[in-house]
Design a protein around this motif. Structure first.
Motif, PDB file in Angstrom:
ATOM      1  N   GLY A  57       0.820  -1.208   0.000  1.00  0.00           N
ATOM      2  CA  GLY A  57       0.000   0.000   0.000  1.00  0.00           C
ATOM      3  C   GLY A  57       0.854   1.259   0.000  1.00  0.00           C
ATOM      4  O   GLY A  57       2.021   1.244   0.378  1.00  0.00           O
ATOM      5  N   ALA A  58       0.246   2.363  -0.418  1.00  0.00           N
ATOM      6  CA  ALA A  58       0.970   3.622  -0.610  1.00  0.00           C
ATOM      7  C   ALA A  58       1.560   4.169   0.687  1.00  0.00           C
ATOM      8  O   ALA A  58       2.709   4.621   0.717  1.00  0.00           O
ATOM      9  N   ASP A  59       0.787   4.165   1.787  1.00  0.00           N
ATOM     10  CA  ASP A  59       1.297   4.711   3.053  1.00  0.00           C
ATOM     11  C   ASP A  59       2.481   3.899   3.569  1.00  0.00           C
ATOM     12  O   ASP A  59       3.507   4.453   3.957  1.00  0.00           O
ATOM     13  N   ALA A  60       2.332   2.582   3.573  1.00  0.00           N
ATOM     14  CA  ALA A  60       3.425   1.725   4.034  1.00  0.00           C
ATOM     15  C   ALA A  60       4.633   1.851   3.104  1.00  0.00           C
ATOM     16  O   ALA A  60       5.780   1.841   3.561  1.00  0.00           O
ATOM     17  N   PHE A  61       4.371   1.993   1.794  1.00  0.00           N
ATOM     18  CA  PHE A  61       5.477   2.120   0.848  1.00  0.00           C
ATOM     19  C   PHE A  61       6.260   3.408   1.089  1.00  0.00           C
ATOM     20  O   PHE A  61       7.486   3.434   0.920  1.00  0.00           O
ATOM     21  N   ALA A  62       5.599   4.467   1.501  1.00  0.00           N
ATOM     22  CA  ALA A  62       6.301   5.714   1.833  1.00  0.00           C
ATOM     23  C   ALA A  62       7.265   5.474   2.997  1.00  0.00           C
ATOM     24  O   ALA A  62       8.410   5.955   2.987  1.00  0.00           O
TER      25      ALA A  62
END
Length: 149
Positions: free
Chosen positions: A28-33
């Protein structure tokens, strides 16, 4: 018919070594950040020391990104919707943790206390769900190896 992935499921297709796009889609985008922030922090704090490599732990454990020089530094586990960092603390590092315990979150201190110590150390699996978790992980890594420079 395959079942839909659930939280904590791992990337287990041995035929496909994960790349950034696959990891982003999986965690997911948040975790990937946070994933990319941690990877960038390691590269900046320990320049030229680690060459991360993808290792496959079998159908049960799936893919993990390992940072290692002569001994293990940390391993990042992409899990569905999140990721975790595995950090093994030896005896000297556990003593450093105890001396600096107040600088870590209550969640990490609880994890440290609940994790069994083996002959080779405490294997902490830290779920990186927030900026505070990311800060805890980087502080643990500094306990393991003093930054270069």
């Amino acid at each position: 018919m395959a079942t839909a992935p659930r939280p904590a499921d791992r990337l287990t297709d041995k035929t496909v070594v994960p790349d950034d796009e696959r990891v982003r889609d999986w965690i997911g985008a948040d975790a990937f950040a946070r994933w990319t922030a941690l990877r960038a922090w390691i590269a900046q704090t320990y320049p030229g020391i680690f060459s991360p490599d993808w290792i496959y732990g079998g159908k049960k454990h799936g893919w993990a990104l390992r940072y290692k020089k002569s001994r293990a530094f940390c391993t990042l586990l992409p899990e569905y919707g999140s990721f975790a960092a595995v950090i093994v603390l030896g005896e000297a590092e556990r003593e450093k943790f105890e001396a600096q315990r107040s600088s870590f979150s209550a969640r990490l201190s609880r994890l440290f206390d609940e994790t069994e110590a083996f002959r080779d150390g405490k294997w902490l699996k830290v779920d990186v769900l927030s900026a505070e978790d990311l800060q805890d992980v980087t502080a643990l890594l500094v306990l393991k190896r003093r930054p270069k420079g």
